[in-house]
Write an enzyme that holds these catalytic residues in place. Sequence first.
Site, PDB file in Angstrom:
ATOM      1  N   LYS A  71      -1.055  44.042 -57.633  1.00  0.00           N
ATOM      2  CA  LYS A  71      -2.019  44.752 -56.797  1.00  0.00           C
ATOM      3  C   LYS A  71      -1.696  46.242 -56.626  1.00  0.00           C
ATOM      4  O   LYS A  71      -2.607  47.042 -56.411  1.00  0.00           O
ATOM      5  CB  LYS A  71      -2.132  44.078 -55.427  1.00  0.00           C
ATOM      6  CG  LYS A  71      -2.775  42.694 -55.483  1.00  0.00           C
ATOM      7  CD  LYS A  71      -2.970  42.116 -54.096  1.00  0.00           C
ATOM      8  CE  LYS A  71      -3.644  40.764 -54.150  1.00  0.00           C
ATOM      9  NZ  LYS A  71      -3.920  40.208 -52.796  1.00  0.00           N
ATOM     10  N   ASP A 108      -9.991  42.005 -50.325  1.00  0.00           N
ATOM     11  CA  ASP A 108      -9.239  41.221 -49.345  1.00  0.00           C
ATOM     12  C   ASP A 108      -9.590  41.638 -47.918  1.00  0.00           C
ATOM     13  O   ASP A 108      -9.782  40.789 -47.043  1.00  0.00           O
ATOM     14  CB  ASP A 108      -7.730  41.388 -49.562  1.00  0.00           C
ATOM     15  CG  ASP A 108      -7.209  40.627 -50.765  1.00  0.00           C
ATOM     16  OD1 ASP A 108      -7.803  39.584 -51.111  1.00  0.00           O
ATOM     17  OD2 ASP A 108      -6.222  41.071 -51.366  1.00  0.00           O
TER      18      ASP A 108
END
Length: 280
Positions: A71, A108
């Site tokens: 990420k 997210d």
Amino acid sequence: MTTAPDHRRAAVLGSPIAHSLSPALHRTAYAALGLTGWTYDRFELAEDGLPGFLDGLGPEWAGLSLTMPLKRAVIPLLDGIGETAVAVEAVNTVILGPDGHRQGENTDVPGLVAALRERGVHRVPGAAVLGAGATASSALAALAQLCDGEVTAYVRGPGRAAEMRGWGERLGVPVICAPWDDAARALDAPLVIATTPAGSTDALATAVPQRPGILFDVLYEPWPTPLAAAWSARGGTVLGGLDLLVHQAVLQVEAMTGLAPAPLAAMRAAGEAALAARPV
């Protein structure tokens, strides 16, 4: 030869990746949206293999889902990054343009907010976060949109505490840090977000108050966690990792395909079925 627009590819990358539910969710969405030429796969990939993988993608690729440890590693390999991804220094979605442009986004944070709002949680007077990793920074970013008061982060060590206070300053969230040994006190907060690995909060199950508020435990396997089970038994509201996974996947599907709304209910059912089919 140019690939026909109805034949597109997407995938989830990370390590470990075999447990990922993303293929089940995305493939279900494609079927519901009539995207019969779309495929979604998974690739075991560590940080050192990411540059070569990205460079090898052809024009048929529409997007990528990223999990740990990619990420943050992906950020210098991108052509553009969305505002939320910049704020938390984490990209979990890469949108691939027909010209090869790589756009990084973070679903997210809005996924966490959407999951809470689906359960009627729009504002809270205060919150507690268990843990201080990458998911905790996303939790703080979500709380910037939901929390009217202070957030207490329960962490291990002064280094982690400094990181969480730094994230709070950056995201505009007043963060107070407390030692992990006092984590049982977190359970009295109106909203508790548990971001720690499996087993980390098991000992807290006996400390759930008589009238608990809202627990968002980001794990989805094993489920329920002892803490989530104890919380439900006391009548508290519980959200799990599947809620987060489904809502962030909905946003990924919409961004990659350009079609909205993605089929939330069907995707959740697919995730539940995939989990139920796994050996105990």
